[in-house]
Scaffold this active site. Structure first.
Site, PDB file in Angstrom:
ATOM      1  N   CYS A 160       0.972  -1.277  -0.009  1.00 32.27           N
ATOM      2  CA  CYS A 160      -0.003   0.000  -0.209  1.00 32.27           C
ATOM      3  C   CYS A 160       0.920   1.383  -0.117  1.00 32.27           C
ATOM      4  CB  CYS A 160      -1.102  -0.045   1.296  1.00 32.27           C
ATOM      5  SG  CYS A 160      -2.215  -1.363   1.119  1.00 32.27           S
ATOM      6  N   ARG A 180      -0.777   4.185  -2.193  1.00 34.99           N
ATOM      7  CA  ARG A 180      -1.778   4.104  -3.373  1.00 34.99           C
ATOM      8  C   ARG A 180      -3.201   4.090  -2.596  1.00 34.99           C
ATOM      9  NH1 ARG A 180      -3.786  -1.060  -3.340  1.00 34.99           N
ATOM     10  NH2 ARG A 180      -2.639  -2.737  -2.391  1.00 34.99           N
ATOM     11  N   SER A 181      -3.467   3.561  -1.489  1.00 35.60           N
ATOM     12  CA  SER A 181      -4.674   3.186  -0.862  1.00 35.60           C
ATOM     13  C   SER A 181      -4.511   3.410   0.838  1.00 35.60           C
ATOM     14  CB  SER A 181      -5.224   2.064  -1.109  1.00 35.60           C
ATOM     15  OG  SER A 181      -6.191   1.559  -0.445  1.00 35.60           O
ATOM     16  N   CYS A 182      -5.483   4.077   1.320  1.00 38.50           N
ATOM     17  CA  CYS A 182      -5.462   4.282   2.988  1.00 38.50           C
ATOM     18  C   CYS A 182      -6.661   4.317   3.484  1.00 38.50           C
ATOM     19  CB  CYS A 182      -4.906   5.561   3.190  1.00 38.50           C
ATOM     20  SG  CYS A 182      -4.350   5.809   4.595  1.00 38.50           S
ATOM     21  N   ILE A 222     -12.844   6.198   3.894  1.00 39.06           N
ATOM     22  CA  ILE A 222     -13.492   5.835   5.094  1.00 39.06           C
ATOM     23  C   ILE A 222     -14.621   4.706   4.956  1.00 39.06           C
ATOM     24  CG2 ILE A 222     -14.862   6.486   7.172  1.00 39.06           C
ATOM     25  CD1 ILE A 222     -13.895   9.335   6.779  1.00 39.06           C
ATOM     26  N   ALA A 282     -11.716  -3.567   7.968  1.00 39.66           N
ATOM     27  CA  ALA A 282     -12.291  -4.261   6.794  1.00 39.66           C
ATOM     28  C   ALA A 282     -11.149  -5.176   6.409  1.00 39.66           C
ATOM     29  CB  ALA A 282     -12.400  -3.220   5.792  1.00 39.66           C
TER      30      ALA A 282
END
Length: 283
Positions: A160, A180-182, A222, A282
């Protein structure tokens, strides 16, 4: 701290819903977020509007520095962050490249310390950067990347936070890290701590002054089952002042980081926070 809260508020106010196939959940999402951490002023970016922790995040990144590829080695450092990805991912469990229990494959630190060269041999990206910076060299490519599409099939997880680019101005060292994603409510503070600490450590072992760490996030989100807690609890709390990270001054070289350093060599002073928030995770 305020920049973190501003990003949370931006997602709440401006985010768009995106379906996430991996988790089966919707994410309220914005594209492109930029955060800055004043390592030069020792403003350690631990979240204060909920209880946060730092040792697991630093332990994980120390494992990357050492090039670990086994979850057991991360556990010895003090973090269990790789247990599930190494042992509970069905795709990875059935992957012919998996060597056995706790094996992570060619991910993160392996790429940073042993990037496979065409025709044989490996490249130690981290050592190249450390050597250059120690000698006052910035070739505009002081880059360490964990992102190797040619070997995604040989590891349990794509990275990530995937690339770290160091810049030297005079005797001051700066860092730009790309993610790239958080997952902003849960994952971001973990990543903030790592970016900050990486610059602080690299400055210390190369004999440079720490400057600013720049953290660029492409997809900040979120999850739908986190949104109410963010809006009604965390965003209504007033932040406390930033604490300070204290790193053992005896850490002088990359070899020190590779051999004897433990979590006892890192402490935080002046940390005040609100109560913990149990955000859903998640998987």
């Amino acid at each position: 701290m305020q920049a973190y809260l501003d990003l949370c508020q931006r997602i709440v106010d401006q985010g768009e819903w995106v379906e996430n196939k991996r988790t089966g959940k919707r994410c309220l999402t914005v594209i492109n977020a930029d955060l800055e951490y004043r390592v030069d002023k020792n403003e350690f970016p631990m979240i204060t509007t909920r209880k946060s922790f730092y040792k697991s995040a630093i332990a994980e990144f120390l494992g990357y520095i050492r090039g670990y590829d086994n979850a057991a080695d991360f556990r010895k450092l003090g973090t269990k962050t790789w247990d599930a990805n190494a042992n509970l991912n069905d795709d990875w469990l059935n992957n012919p490249h998996r060597k056995g229990e706790d094996d992570m494959g060619r991910v993160y630190g392996i790429q940073g310390r042993s990037w496979a060269k065409a025709g044989g041999g490996t490249i130690d990206q981290l050592k190249k950067v450390v050597d250059n910076l120690t000698n006052g060299i910035d070739d505009r490519a002081e880059i360490i990347t964990f992102y190797n599409p040619g070997e995604f099939h040989m590891g349990c997880l794509r990275p990530c936070m995937h690339t770290h680019n160091f810049s030297l101005l005079g005797d001051t060292l700066h860092l730009t890290s790309f993610q790239r994603s958080c997952d902003v409510p849960l994952g971001l503070n973990f990543n903030q701590i790592q970016v900050y600490t990486f610059l602080a450590l690299m400055a210390q072992i190369t004999g440079k002054k720490p400057g600013i760490a720049y953290h660029k996030i492409v997809n900040a989100h979120i999850y739908e089952d986190q949104l109410e807690l963010m809006k009604e609890v965390q965003l209504k709390r007033e932040p406390f002042p930033s604490p300070k990270l204290i790193i053992n001054p005896k850490i002088k070289t990359l070899e020190d980081l590779e051999t004897w350093v433990t979590m006892d060599d890192f402490t935080v002073e002046g940390y005040q926070c609100h109560e913990a928030i149990k955000y859903p995770f998640a998987v």
